[in-house]
Design a protein around this motif. Structure first.
Motif, mmCIF file in Angstrom:
data_model
loop_
_atom_site.group_PDB
_atom_site.id
_atom_site.type_symbol
_atom_site.label_atom_id
_atom_site.label_comp_id
_atom_site.label_asym_id
_atom_site.label_seq_id
_atom_site.Cartn_x
_atom_site.Cartn_y
_atom_site.Cartn_z
ATOM 1 N N UNK A 55 52.516 39.413 36.704
ATOM 2 C CA UNK A 55 52.265 38.182 37.466
ATOM 3 C C UNK A 55 51.501 37.210 36.579
ATOM 4 N N UNK A 56 51.832 35.942 36.664
ATOM 5 C CA UNK A 56 51.168 34.923 35.850
ATOM 6 C C UNK A 56 49.719 34.721 36.277
ATOM 7 N N UNK A 57 49.437 34.932 37.570
ATOM 8 C CA UNK A 57 48.083 34.764 38.115
ATOM 9 C C UNK A 57 47.836 35.825 39.184
ATOM 10 N N UNK A 58 46.590 35.980 39.569
ATOM 11 C CA UNK A 58 46.257 36.860 40.683
ATOM 12 C C UNK A 58 46.817 36.343 41.994
ATOM 13 N N UNK A 59 46.864 35.036 42.143
ATOM 14 C CA UNK A 59 47.414 34.423 43.352
ATOM 15 C C UNK A 59 48.892 34.784 43.511
ATOM 16 N N UNK A 60 49.631 34.830 42.394
ATOM 17 C CA UNK A 60 51.037 35.228 42.446
ATOM 18 C C UNK A 60 51.186 36.658 42.957
ATOM 19 N N UNK A 61 50.273 37.554 42.562
ATOM 20 C CA UNK A 61 50.310 38.935 43.048
ATOM 21 C C UNK A 61 50.062 38.975 44.562
ATOM 22 N N UNK A 62 49.112 38.173 45.044
ATOM 23 C CA UNK A 62 48.852 38.110 46.484
ATOM 24 C C UNK A 62 50.082 37.620 47.237
ATOM 25 N N UNK A 63 50.744 36.610 46.704
ATOM 26 C CA UNK A 63 51.933 36.055 47.351
ATOM 27 C C UNK A 63 53.068 37.070 47.407
ATOM 28 N N UNK A 64 53.065 38.041 46.486
ATOM 29 C CA UNK A 64 54.115 39.055 46.447
ATOM 30 C C UNK A 64 53.744 40.296 47.262
ATOM 31 N N UNK A 65 52.657 40.237 48.006
ATOM 32 C CA UNK A 65 52.315 41.324 48.914
ATOM 33 C C UNK A 65 51.258 42.290 48.422
ATOM 34 N N UNK A 66 50.710 42.095 47.223
ATOM 35 C CA UNK A 66 49.630 42.957 46.744
ATOM 36 C C UNK A 66 48.353 42.600 47.494
ATOM 37 N N UNK A 67 47.553 43.610 47.820
ATOM 38 C CA UNK A 67 46.283 43.392 48.518
ATOM 39 C C UNK A 67 45.154 43.496 47.516
ATOM 40 N N UNK A 68 44.321 42.475 47.472
ATOM 41 C CA UNK A 68 43.149 42.476 46.592
ATOM 42 C C UNK A 68 42.079 43.351 47.211
ATOM 43 N N UNK A 69 41.561 44.333 46.450
ATOM 44 C CA UNK A 69 40.498 45.152 47.012
ATOM 45 C C UNK A 69 39.247 45.199 46.159
ATOM 46 N N UNK A 70 39.266 44.618 44.975
ATOM 47 C CA UNK A 70 38.023 44.561 44.194
ATOM 48 C C UNK A 70 38.116 43.473 43.141
ATOM 49 N N UNK A 71 37.043 42.742 42.981
ATOM 50 C CA UNK A 71 36.894 41.765 41.908
ATOM 51 C C UNK A 71 35.565 42.059 41.221
ATOM 52 N N UNK A 72 35.530 41.879 39.918
ATOM 53 C CA UNK A 72 34.307 42.185 39.184
ATOM 54 C C UNK A 72 33.209 41.186 39.522
ATOM 55 N N UNK A 73 31.976 41.642 39.380
ATOM 56 C CA UNK A 73 30.825 40.763 39.623
ATOM 57 C C UNK A 73 30.762 39.680 38.566
ATOM 58 N N UNK A 74 30.242 38.551 38.960
ATOM 59 C CA UNK A 74 30.031 37.460 38.008
ATOM 60 C C UNK A 74 28.584 37.530 37.524
ATOM 61 N N UNK A 75 28.394 38.040 36.327
ATOM 62 C CA UNK A 75 27.064 38.160 35.742
ATOM 63 C C UNK A 75 26.936 37.183 34.582
#
Length: 98
Positions: A55-75
């Protein structure tokens, strides 16, 4: 777990995991690295098996049905280390149950 809840194993579902490393913390940032894991055993993706990200972006993965379950902390970087090269820090984990 209650008697009416079923686990993925009971229903025959298996988890597929997609890890995307993005250029920034925004889900619409471009993909700079990725890993795929298939709990179904139907495919066996390996590191470096493609020059193009799934996928070109994370948003593209969401649009294709993938469920986001973790994002790294912003430190923030430690002072004086703003330009150090290190691990890819904008890591997003997605899943599909198939």
């Amino acid at each position: 777990m209650t008697a009416t809840q079923e686990t993925p194993v009971q229903t025959g579902l298996r988890q597929q995991v997609l890890v995307l490393y993005l250029a920034s913390s925004a889900l619409d940032a471009r993909t700079v690295g990725w890993s795929e894991y298939d709990g179904t055993g139907e495919t066996h993706p390996t590191t470096g098996d493609s020059d193009e990200p799934p996928y070109a972006t994370g948003l593209d993965a969401l649009k294709d049905g993938w469920r986001l379950f973790q994002a790294s902390q912003l430190n923030p970087p430690y002072p004086g280390h703003e330009y150090d090269v290190s691990f890819l820090k904008h890591e997003f984990f997605f899943e599909k149950l198939v």
